[in-house]
Scaffold this motif. Structure first.
Motif, PDB file in Angstrom:
ATOM      1  N   UNK A 241       0.841  -1.199   0.000  1.00  0.00           N
ATOM      2  CA  UNK A 241       0.000   0.000   0.000  1.00  0.00           C
ATOM      3  C   UNK A 241       0.876   1.249   0.000  1.00  0.00           C
ATOM      4  N   UNK A 242       0.403   2.292  -0.698  1.00  0.00           N
ATOM      5  CA  UNK A 242       1.006   3.618  -0.649  1.00  0.00           C
ATOM      6  C   UNK A 242      -0.043   4.597  -0.140  1.00  0.00           C
ATOM      7  N   UNK A 243       0.242   5.274   0.966  1.00  0.00           N
ATOM      8  CA  UNK A 243      -0.631   6.319   1.495  1.00  0.00           C
ATOM      9  C   UNK A 243      -0.009   7.661   1.103  1.00  0.00           C
ATOM     10  N   UNK A 244      -0.730   8.410   0.268  1.00  0.00           N
ATOM     11  CA  UNK A 244      -0.223   9.664  -0.321  1.00  0.00           C
ATOM     12  C   UNK A 244      -1.077  10.811   0.225  1.00  0.00           C
ATOM     13  N   UNK A 245      -0.490  11.602   1.121  1.00  0.00           N
ATOM     14  CA  UNK A 245      -1.211  12.694   1.777  1.00  0.00           C
ATOM     15  C   UNK A 245      -0.876  13.994   1.049  1.00  0.00           C
TER      16      UNK A 245
ATOM     17  N   UNK B 259      -6.921  17.767   4.051  1.00  0.00           N
ATOM     18  CA  UNK B 259      -6.109  17.298   2.942  1.00  0.00           C
ATOM     19  C   UNK B 259      -6.592  15.900   2.572  1.00  0.00           C
ATOM     20  N   UNK B 260      -6.257  15.479   1.365  1.00  0.00           N
ATOM     21  CA  UNK B 260      -6.618  14.135   0.920  1.00  0.00           C
ATOM     22  C   UNK B 260      -5.579  13.122   1.405  1.00  0.00           C
ATOM     23  N   UNK B 261      -6.047  11.940   1.707  1.00  0.00           N
ATOM     24  CA  UNK B 261      -5.173  10.800   1.975  1.00  0.00           C
ATOM     25  C   UNK B 261      -5.582   9.712   0.987  1.00  0.00           C
ATOM     26  N   UNK B 262      -4.887   9.664  -0.152  1.00  0.00           N
ATOM     27  CA  UNK B 262      -5.172   8.637  -1.148  1.00  0.00           C
ATOM     28  C   UNK B 262      -4.474   7.347  -0.739  1.00  0.00           C
ATOM     29  N   UNK B 263      -5.234   6.268  -0.653  1.00  0.00           N
ATOM     30  CA  UNK B 263      -4.677   4.966  -0.292  1.00  0.00           C
ATOM     31  C   UNK B 263      -4.643   4.106  -1.552  1.00  0.00           C
ATOM     32  N   UNK B 264      -3.436   3.927  -2.087  1.00  0.00           N
ATOM     33  CA  UNK B 264      -3.247   3.121  -3.295  1.00  0.00           C
ATOM     34  C   UNK B 264      -2.733   1.736  -2.909  1.00  0.00           C
ATOM     35  N   UNK B 265      -3.107   0.746  -3.683  1.00  0.00           N
ATOM     36  CA  UNK B 265      -2.614  -0.607  -3.416  1.00  0.00           C
ATOM     37  C   UNK B 265      -2.152  -1.250  -4.712  1.00  0.00           C
ATOM     38  N   UNK B 266      -1.147  -2.098  -4.591  1.00  0.00           N
ATOM     39  CA  UNK B 266      -0.652  -2.878  -5.725  1.00  0.00           C
ATOM     40  C   UNK B 266      -1.381  -4.211  -5.680  1.00  0.00           C
ATOM     41  N   UNK B 267      -2.437  -4.326  -6.446  1.00  0.00           N
ATOM     42  CA  UNK B 267      -3.441  -5.381  -6.358  1.00  0.00           C
ATOM     43  C   UNK B 267      -4.200  -5.217  -5.039  1.00  0.00           C
ATOM     44  N   UNK B 268      -4.867  -6.270  -4.573  1.00  0.00           N
ATOM     45  CA  UNK B 268      -5.643  -6.160  -3.340  1.00  0.00           C
ATOM     46  C   UNK B 268      -4.714  -6.056  -2.141  1.00  0.00           C
ATOM     47  N   UNK B 269      -4.975  -5.141  -1.193  1.00  0.00           N
ATOM     48  CA  UNK B 269      -4.096  -5.021  -0.028  1.00  0.00           C
ATOM     49  C   UNK B 269      -3.946  -6.345   0.712  1.00  0.00           C
ATOM     50  N   UNK B 270      -2.713  -6.707   1.015  1.00  0.00           N
ATOM     51  CA  UNK B 270      -2.456  -7.976   1.709  1.00  0.00           C
ATOM     52  C   UNK B 270      -2.660  -7.859   3.218  1.00  0.00           C
ATOM     53  N   UNK B 271      -2.618  -6.633   3.738  1.00  0.00           N
ATOM     54  CA  UNK B 271      -2.790  -6.400   5.170  1.00  0.00           C
ATOM     55  C   UNK B 271      -3.836  -5.327   5.391  1.00  0.00           C
ATOM     56  N   UNK B 272      -4.873  -5.652   6.159  1.00  0.00           N
ATOM     57  CA  UNK B 272      -5.918  -4.682   6.495  1.00  0.00           C
ATOM     58  C   UNK B 272      -6.281  -4.888   7.964  1.00  0.00           C
ATOM     59  N   UNK B 273      -5.760  -4.020   8.825  1.00  0.00           N
ATOM     60  CA  UNK B 273      -6.065  -4.067  10.255  1.00  0.00           C
ATOM     61  C   UNK B 273      -6.886  -2.826  10.609  1.00  0.00           C
TER      62      UNK B 273
END
Length: 257
Positions: free
Chosen positions: A59-63, A115-129
């Motif tokens: 995942x990439x979190x881009x603020x 501000x925006x926090x875009x959450x990008x993932x490379x395919x489906x996120x492998x970790x979601x807590x």
């Protein structure tokens, strides 16, 4: 292995092997601040390298926020989001970082506090807590919650919302975070940097999208907030910044962890 690296982020990332990073949490210099201590941001190159070094499921979190030019917002945040999508990332979530104060009141528009926090993932996120800290008004000891939902063909069906019975539910995707002196961080030396990343924002994304032992990257490391919160949560970190002065601040903060 955790590192603080001085250099141009694209050049540094090109030396890394592919599929190495689990999570990136970062905030780029905005708009005309892209010339940062003598360095210019190669945005296309950075996005390409972030995709390459991110693990499958990472995942990439881009603020990011937008600058106001001649009374109108630039829309640069959305242009950047589209570039990530074009590079192969999925836009997993569009989140809002709401500040508890404003810097410059505007006479022609409502006060700008997010501000925006875009959450990008490379395919489906492998970790979601997902963090569960939202009080659930529907709990109250009831056994089930009944209601209706509409199907794709327009029909109405009944459902039982058993997940609503928990006293605390998953928080919403608008996060209100305190900012400013002694609120973004209590580390006095961090305020030598002009744009401090709130520790709570970095912390909550790190525990949401990564696990202990994972590699957390910040290619605009600044004062070292992402690296500090990664270390405190037993993650490895890679902190990159073109300014050795800012990296010295980061080293000082990490030394206390």
């Amino acid at each position: 292995m955790s590192e603080i690296i001085t250099g141009n982020n694209v050049d540094v990332l090109r030396t890394m092997k592919g599929g190495y990073v689990d999570l990136t949490v970062t905030s780029p210099p905005y708009e005309d601040l892209r010339k940062y201590n003598g360095f210019s941001l190669d945005f296309d190159g950075l996005v390409s390298e972030l995709y390459r070094v991110t693990k499958e499921g990472g995942v990439v979190v881009w603020v990011v926020g937008d600058k106001t030019v001649k009374g109108s917002e630039s829309g640069m945040s959305f242009r950047q989001a589209l570039k990530f999508i074009d590079a192969g990332f999925r836009l997993h979530d569009t989140m809002i970082y709401e500040k508890d104060s404003l810097s410059f009141p505007d006479k022609t528009r409502y006060n700008q506090i997010f501000e925006y926090m875009f959450v990008f993932s490379k395919s489906r996120p492998k970790t979601i807590n997902l963090i569960k800290d939202r009080p659930n008004k529907h709990a109250n000891g009831r056994k089930h919650i009944k209601g209706n939902y509409r199907t794709a063909d327009g029909q109405t069906k009944r459902h039982n919302k058993q997940n609503l019975l928990q006293p605390l539910g998953v928080r919403n995707n608008i996060w209100r975070i305190s900012t400013g002196c002694n609120k973004s961080t209590t580390d006095k030396e961090a305020y030598k940097h002009p744009a401090i990343f709130p520790e709570k924002l970095a912390n909550d994304h790190i525990i949401t999208w990564s696990n202990e032992g994972d590699v957390v990257l910040d290619p605009f490391g600044g004062s070292g907030t992402t690296a500090k919160m990664a270390a405190l949560n037993n993650r490895q970190y890679i902190h990159i910044d073109c300014s050795e002065d800012y990296n010295e601040i980061a080293r000082g903060r990490l030394a206390k962890v």
